[in-house]
Design an enzyme around this catalytic site. Structure first.
Site, PDB file in Angstrom:
ATOM      1  N   LYS A  13       0.661  -1.355  -0.031  1.00 22.42           N
ATOM      2  CA  LYS A  13       0.187  -0.089  -0.084  1.00 22.42           C
ATOM      3  C   LYS A  13       0.993   1.145  -0.086  1.00 22.42           C
ATOM      4  O   LYS A  13       0.661   2.189  -0.796  1.00 22.42           O
ATOM      5  CB  LYS A  13      -1.073  -0.046   1.350  1.00 22.42           C
ATOM      6  CG  LYS A  13      -1.997  -1.067   1.467  1.00 22.42           C
ATOM      7  CD  LYS A  13      -2.678  -1.243   2.618  1.00 22.42           C
ATOM      8  CE  LYS A  13      -2.004  -1.100   3.947  1.00 22.42           C
ATOM      9  NZ  LYS A  13      -1.410  -2.388   4.068  1.00 22.42           N
ATOM     10  N   ARG A  88      -8.999   1.495   9.177  1.00 18.78           N
ATOM     11  CA  ARG A  88      -8.578   0.236   9.155  1.00 18.78           C
ATOM     12  C   ARG A  88      -9.591  -0.829  10.065  1.00 18.78           C
ATOM     13  O   ARG A  88      -9.177  -1.961  10.212  1.00 18.78           O
ATOM     14  CB  ARG A  88      -7.468   0.068   9.962  1.00 18.78           C
ATOM     15  CG  ARG A  88      -5.995  -0.617   9.299  1.00 18.78           C
ATOM     16  CD  ARG A  88      -4.946  -0.461  10.418  1.00 18.78           C
ATOM     17  NE  ARG A  88      -3.777  -1.049  10.003  1.00 18.78           N
ATOM     18  CZ  ARG A  88      -2.634  -0.474   9.361  1.00 18.78           C
ATOM     19  NH1 ARG A  88      -2.523   0.424   9.181  1.00 18.78           N
ATOM     20  NH2 ARG A  88      -1.603  -1.324   9.220  1.00 18.78           N
ATOM     21  N   ARG A 127      11.496  -6.064   4.642  1.00 19.96           N
ATOM     22  CA  ARG A 127      11.238  -4.227   4.669  1.00 19.96           C
ATOM     23  C   ARG A 127      12.159  -3.608   5.455  1.00 19.96           C
ATOM     24  O   ARG A 127      12.425  -4.265   6.519  1.00 19.96           O
ATOM     25  CB  ARG A 127       9.723  -4.365   4.899  1.00 19.96           C
ATOM     26  CG  ARG A 127       9.442  -2.584   5.156  1.00 19.96           C
ATOM     27  CD  ARG A 127       7.972  -2.345   5.139  1.00 19.96           C
ATOM     28  NE  ARG A 127       7.183  -2.834   6.090  1.00 19.96           N
ATOM     29  CZ  ARG A 127       5.809  -2.959   6.227  1.00 19.96           C
ATOM     30  NH1 ARG A 127       5.255  -2.168   5.107  1.00 19.96           N
ATOM     31  NH2 ARG A 127       5.244  -3.070   7.206  1.00 19.96           N
ATOM     32  N   ARG A 160      11.534  -2.831  10.925  1.00 16.74           N
ATOM     33  CA  ARG A 160      10.515  -2.246  12.002  1.00 16.74           C
ATOM     34  C   ARG A 160      10.291  -3.389  13.099  1.00 16.74           C
ATOM     35  O   ARG A 160      10.347  -4.606  12.888  1.00 16.74           O
ATOM     36  CB  ARG A 160       9.350  -1.818  11.340  1.00 16.74           C
ATOM     37  CG  ARG A 160       9.162  -0.643  10.675  1.00 16.74           C
ATOM     38  CD  ARG A 160       8.136  -0.184   9.976  1.00 16.74           C
ATOM     39  NE  ARG A 160       6.539  -1.016  10.209  1.00 16.74           N
ATOM     40  CZ  ARG A 160       5.607  -0.810   9.710  1.00 16.74           C
ATOM     41  NH1 ARG A 160       5.461  -0.129   8.345  1.00 16.74           N
ATOM     42  NH2 ARG A 160       4.564  -1.205   9.961  1.00 16.74           N
ATOM     43  N   ARG A 171      -0.482  -9.415  13.262  1.00 15.98           N
ATOM     44  CA  ARG A 171      -0.962  -8.298  12.366  1.00 15.98           C
ATOM     45  C   ARG A 171      -1.781  -8.927  11.312  1.00 15.98           C
ATOM     46  O   ARG A 171      -2.778  -8.329  11.179  1.00 15.98           O
ATOM     47  CB  ARG A 171       0.054  -7.636  11.813  1.00 15.98           C
ATOM     48  CG  ARG A 171       0.941  -6.621  12.860  1.00 15.98           C
ATOM     49  CD  ARG A 171       2.008  -6.179  12.292  1.00 15.98           C
ATOM     50  NE  ARG A 171       1.884  -5.084  11.484  1.00 15.98           N
ATOM     51  CZ  ARG A 171       2.563  -4.629  10.850  1.00 15.98           C
ATOM     52  NH1 ARG A 171       3.901  -4.828  10.610  1.00 15.98           N
ATOM     53  NH2 ARG A 171       2.078  -3.316   9.944  1.00 15.98           N
TER      54      ARG A 171
END
Ligand code: ADP
Ligand code: AMP
Length: 214
Positions: A13, A88, A127, A160, A171
């Site tokens: 996203k 969300r 990431r 992260r 998540r």
């Protein structure tokens, strides 16, 4: 143009939202980036948000809505925006619809970036994030020019805390329980569009442009 990016955490996203924002000269608004900036600056909001984020949970709607409604007041939002990571939950989506309708406005497109859960862990463990400017990279699929350093602002890139595999599965569960229902919500508003997020970044972007300019 007002666009919402939907999709699982790690679907791409943010990667696509940045490209859309650049092309259409509208702000890219990422609630995750705003929370991370608050954590970095040790604000009261940051302290509250961190406790939820580190556990892979959503920040409560009340806090999130306060933050985003303030952001919409900024002058750069007057020609629209691309929302990444908001809404969300159904109550967040309903609050957004209500706030927009009070000004006779609405969302133009909710773009769902589809990536199966199997690919998400690989995406998130690779990431690397810049906590200074919000830049996002992937060690294999989208590496920075210099390893560990942001191309845009030369800050250090980090994995992260919530991208560690043990938090990612949590998540994903939260996504399926609380965020996936937004797909039907926006389908019901006739603004839902879907793209295959498993393709290369540039191909996904081409698909999105086709949607926005159809
Ligand atoms: P989100 O904002 O949905 O959480 P990101 O845009 O941060 O996801 O992307 C998650 C990770 O996957 C990042 O490391 C990013 O560089 C990488 N990525 C994004 N899009 C693609 C793609 N189409 N193919 C491969 N990797 C991608
Ligand atoms: P993201 O950068 O979009 O992956 O978001 C990282 C984390 O920030 C999420 O796992 C949540 O804990 C929190 N967060 C971001 N956006 C929201 C939102 N709209 N509602 C609740 N929590 C959010």
């Amino acid at each position: 143009m007002k666009i919402i990016m939907l999709g699982a955490p790690g679907a791409g996203k943010g990667t696509q939202a940045k490209k859309i924002a650049e092309k259409y000269e509208i702000p890219h608004i990422s609630t995750g980036d705003i929370f991370r900036a608050n954590i970095k600056n040790n604000t009261e909001l940051g302290k509250k948000a961190k406790a939820y984020m580190d556990q892979g949970l959503l920040v409560p709607d009340e806090l999130t809505l306060e933050l985003i409604m303030d952001r919409f007041e900024q002058p750069d939002c007057k020609n629209g925006y691309v929302l990444d990571g908001f809404p969300r939950t159904i109550p967040q989506a309903e609050a957004l619809t209500k706030a927009l309708s009070e000004n006779s406005e609405k969302i133009d497109f909710a773009v769902n970036v589809e990536v199966p859960d199997e690919s998400i862990v690989e995406r998130m463990s690779g990431r690397r994030a810049c906590l200074n400017c919000g830049g996002t990279y992937h060690i294999i699929f989208n590496p920075s020019k210099k390893e560990g350093i942001c191309d845009k602002c030369s800050s250090e890139l980090v994995l992260r805390e919530d991208d560690k595999p043990e938090t990612v599965s949590k998540r994903l569960k939260v996504y399926h329980d609380q965020t996936q229902p937004l797909i039907d919500y926006y389908r019901g508003q006739n603004v839902l569009r879907e793209v295959d997020g498993t393709k290369e970044v540039s191909e996904v972007f081409d698909g999105i442009i086709n949607i926005l300019e159809a």
